[in-house]
Design a protein around this motif. Structure first.
Motif, PDB file in Angstrom:
ATOM      1  N   LYS A   7     -21.001  18.776 -39.194  1.00 44.42           N
ATOM      2  CA  LYS A   7     -20.347  18.192 -40.365  1.00 44.42           C
ATOM      3  C   LYS A   7     -19.463  17.013 -39.976  1.00 44.42           C
ATOM      4  O   LYS A   7     -19.457  15.982 -40.654  1.00 44.42           O
ATOM      5  CB  LYS A   7     -19.529  19.253 -41.096  1.00 44.42           C
ATOM      6  N   ILE A   8     -18.722  17.150 -38.886  1.00 44.26           N
ATOM      7  CA  ILE A   8     -17.849  16.057 -38.429  1.00 44.26           C
ATOM      8  C   ILE A   8     -18.686  14.857 -38.004  1.00 44.26           C
ATOM      9  O   ILE A   8     -18.400  13.719 -38.388  1.00 44.26           O
ATOM     10  CB  ILE A   8     -16.936  16.527 -37.276  1.00 44.26           C
ATOM     11  N   LYS A   9     -19.723  15.108 -37.224  1.00 43.48           N
ATOM     12  CA  LYS A   9     -20.596  14.022 -36.780  1.00 43.48           C
ATOM     13  C   LYS A   9     -21.226  13.325 -37.985  1.00 43.48           C
ATOM     14  O   LYS A   9     -21.336  12.097 -38.020  1.00 43.48           O
ATOM     15  CB  LYS A   9     -21.685  14.590 -35.867  1.00 43.48           C
ATOM     16  N   GLY A  10     -21.608  14.092 -38.998  1.00 46.10           N
ATOM     17  CA  GLY A  10     -22.179  13.528 -40.208  1.00 46.10           C
ATOM     18  C   GLY A  10     -21.185  12.651 -40.955  1.00 46.10           C
ATOM     19  O   GLY A  10     -21.513  11.559 -41.416  1.00 46.10           O
ATOM     20  N   ASN A  11     -19.941  13.115 -41.063  1.00 51.76           N
ATOM     21  CA  ASN A  11     -18.905  12.326 -41.730  1.00 51.76           C
ATOM     22  C   ASN A  11     -18.650  11.016 -41.014  1.00 51.76           C
ATOM     23  O   ASN A  11     -18.484   9.972 -41.647  1.00 51.76           O
ATOM     24  CB  ASN A  11     -17.604  13.125 -41.844  1.00 51.76           C
ATOM     25  N   VAL A  12     -18.616  11.068 -39.692  1.00 53.74           N
ATOM     26  CA  VAL A  12     -18.365   9.863 -38.901  1.00 53.74           C
ATOM     27  C   VAL A  12     -19.508   8.866 -39.078  1.00 53.74           C
ATOM     28  O   VAL A  12     -19.281   7.677 -39.333  1.00 53.74           O
ATOM     29  CB  VAL A  12     -18.158  10.213 -37.403  1.00 53.74           C
ATOM     30  N   ASN A  13     -20.736   9.334 -38.953  1.00 50.18           N
ATOM     31  CA  ASN A  13     -21.894   8.439 -39.114  1.00 50.18           C
ATOM     32  C   ASN A  13     -21.957   7.853 -40.522  1.00 50.18           C
ATOM     33  O   ASN A  13     -22.279   6.681 -40.697  1.00 50.18           O
ATOM     34  CB  ASN A  13     -23.198   9.168 -38.793  1.00 50.18           C
ATOM     35  N   GLU A  14     -21.626   8.658 -41.508  1.00 50.78           N
ATOM     36  CA  GLU A  14     -21.647   8.163 -42.880  1.00 50.78           C
ATOM     37  C   GLU A  14     -20.585   7.070 -43.072  1.00 50.78           C
ATOM     38  O   GLU A  14     -20.854   6.030 -43.679  1.00 50.78           O
ATOM     39  CB  GLU A  14     -21.410   9.316 -43.855  1.00 50.78           C
ATOM     40  N   ALA A  15     -19.401   7.281 -42.544  1.00 49.92           N
ATOM     41  CA  ALA A  15     -18.330   6.287 -42.683  1.00 49.92           C
ATOM     42  C   ALA A  15     -18.671   4.989 -41.947  1.00 49.92           C
ATOM     43  O   ALA A  15     -18.467   3.889 -42.482  1.00 49.92           O
ATOM     44  CB  ALA A  15     -17.026   6.864 -42.151  1.00 49.92           C
ATOM     45  N   ILE A  16     -19.188   5.102 -40.737  1.00 53.33           N
ATOM     46  CA  ILE A  16     -19.563   3.900 -39.976  1.00 53.33           C
ATOM     47  C   ILE A  16     -20.697   3.166 -40.685  1.00 53.33           C
ATOM     48  O   ILE A  16     -20.688   1.938 -40.779  1.00 53.33           O
ATOM     49  CB  ILE A  16     -19.968   4.273 -38.529  1.00 53.33           C
ATOM     50  N   GLY A  17     -21.651   3.914 -41.217  1.00 52.32           N
ATOM     51  CA  GLY A  17     -22.763   3.308 -41.948  1.00 52.32           C
ATOM     52  C   GLY A  17     -22.286   2.544 -43.172  1.00 52.32           C
ATOM     53  O   GLY A  17     -22.734   1.434 -43.451  1.00 52.32           O
ATOM     54  N   LYS A  18     -21.339   3.127 -43.909  1.00 51.65           N
ATOM     55  CA  LYS A  18     -20.795   2.445 -45.088  1.00 51.65           C
ATOM     56  C   LYS A  18     -20.081   1.159 -44.684  1.00 51.65           C
ATOM     57  O   LYS A  18     -20.194   0.140 -45.366  1.00 51.65           O
ATOM     58  CB  LYS A  18     -19.837   3.364 -45.835  1.00 51.65           C
ATOM     59  N   ALA A  19     -19.349   1.199 -43.584  1.00 51.76           N
ATOM     60  CA  ALA A  19     -18.630   0.006 -43.117  1.00 51.76           C
ATOM     61  C   ALA A  19     -19.611  -1.095 -42.717  1.00 51.76           C
ATOM     62  O   ALA A  19     -19.396  -2.273 -43.024  1.00 51.76           O
ATOM     63  CB  ALA A  19     -17.727   0.363 -41.946  1.00 51.76           C
ATOM     64  N   LYS A  20     -20.688  -0.725 -42.051  1.00 54.84           N
ATOM     65  CA  LYS A  20     -21.687  -1.714 -41.612  1.00 54.84           C
ATOM     66  C   LYS A  20     -22.376  -2.382 -42.801  1.00 54.84           C
ATOM     67  O   LYS A  20     -22.828  -3.512 -42.692  1.00 54.84           O
ATOM     68  CB  LYS A  20     -22.742  -1.057 -40.724  1.00 54.84           C
ATOM     69  N   GLN A  21     -22.443  -1.706 -43.925  1.00 58.28           N
ATOM     70  CA  GLN A  21     -23.122  -2.265 -45.087  1.00 58.28           C
ATOM     71  C   GLN A  21     -22.349  -3.428 -45.714  1.00 58.28           C
ATOM     72  O   GLN A  21     -22.878  -4.142 -46.549  1.00 58.28           O
ATOM     73  CB  GLN A  21     -23.367  -1.174 -46.123  1.00 58.28           C
ATOM     74  N   HIS A  22     -21.123  -3.635 -45.293  1.00 64.80           N
ATOM     75  CA  HIS A  22     -20.314  -4.746 -45.805  1.00 64.80           C
ATOM     76  C   HIS A  22     -20.423  -5.985 -44.928  1.00 64.80           C
ATOM     77  O   HIS A  22     -19.710  -6.957 -45.141  1.00 64.80           O
ATOM     78  CB  HIS A  22     -18.854  -4.320 -45.943  1.00 64.80           C
ATOM     79  N   SER A  23     -21.330  -5.959 -43.971  1.00 62.33           N
ATOM     80  CA  SER A  23     -21.536  -7.076 -43.058  1.00 62.33           C
ATOM     81  C   SER A  23     -22.281  -8.213 -43.752  1.00 62.33           C
ATOM     82  O   SER A  23     -22.998  -8.009 -44.729  1.00 62.33           O
ATOM     83  CB  SER A  23     -22.335  -6.597 -41.845  1.00 62.33           C
ATOM     84  N   ASP A  24     -22.130  -9.412 -43.219  1.00 61.92           N
ATOM     85  CA  ASP A  24     -22.889 -10.560 -43.711  1.00 61.92           C
ATOM     86  C   ASP A  24     -24.299 -10.596 -43.129  1.00 61.92           C
ATOM     87  O   ASP A  24     -25.159 -11.301 -43.633  1.00 61.92           O
ATOM     88  CB  ASP A  24     -22.166 -11.866 -43.355  1.00 61.92           C
ATOM     89  N   ASN A  25     -24.509  -9.853 -42.066  1.00 63.12           N
ATOM     90  CA  ASN A  25     -25.801  -9.827 -41.379  1.00 63.12           C
ATOM     91  C   ASN A  25     -26.724  -8.796 -42.042  1.00 63.12           C
ATOM     92  O   ASN A  25     -26.400  -7.609 -42.086  1.00 63.12           O
ATOM     93  CB  ASN A  25     -25.561  -9.463 -39.907  1.00 63.12           C
ATOM     94  N   PRO A  26     -27.866  -9.229 -42.554  1.00 64.47           N
ATOM     95  CA  PRO A  26     -28.781  -8.296 -43.219  1.00 64.47           C
ATOM     96  C   PRO A  26     -29.266  -7.158 -42.312  1.00 64.47           C
ATOM     97  O   PRO A  26     -29.433  -6.030 -42.764  1.00 64.47           O
ATOM     98  CB  PRO A  26     -29.958  -9.159 -43.653  1.00 64.47           C
ATOM     99  N   ALA A  27     -29.480  -7.437 -41.046  1.00 64.71           N
ATOM    100  CA  ALA A  27     -29.938  -6.399 -40.117  1.00 64.71           C
ATOM    101  C   ALA A  27     -28.864  -5.327 -39.949  1.00 64.71           C
ATOM    102  O   ALA A  27     -29.169  -4.132 -39.901  1.00 64.71           O
ATOM    103  CB  ALA A  27     -30.298  -7.005 -38.768  1.00 64.71           C
ATOM    104  N   THR A  28     -27.612  -5.752 -39.886  1.00 62.43           N
ATOM    105  CA  THR A  28     -26.511  -4.801 -39.747  1.00 62.43           C
ATOM    106  C   THR A  28     -26.358  -3.970 -41.022  1.00 62.43           C
ATOM    107  O   THR A  28     -26.086  -2.773 -40.961  1.00 62.43           O
ATOM    108  CB  THR A  28     -25.196  -5.533 -39.425  1.00 62.43           C
TER     109      THR A  28
END
Length: 56
Positions: A7-28
């Protein structure tokens, strides 16, 4: 891995994934979307382990 660890690992990956989605780079952004989905999957895995016990 136990229920809480998943559950902790899932929360961390979900949060990092959400942060990466705000990037200007489409691949990121795409990588972030995939990482968020992976995190949600890990959370589900942790919930299932909790229901069945950590024996799986």
């Amino acid at each position: 891995m136990g229920e809480l660890t998943d559950k902790i690992k899932g929360n961390v990956n979900e949060a990092i994934g959400k942060a990466k989605q705000h990037s200007d780079n489409p691949a990121t952004r795409d990588e972030g979307a995939a990482q968020e989905v992976e995190g949600k999957g890990e959370q589900v895995k942790g919930k299932i382990k909790g229901m069945l016990g950590d024996d799986i």
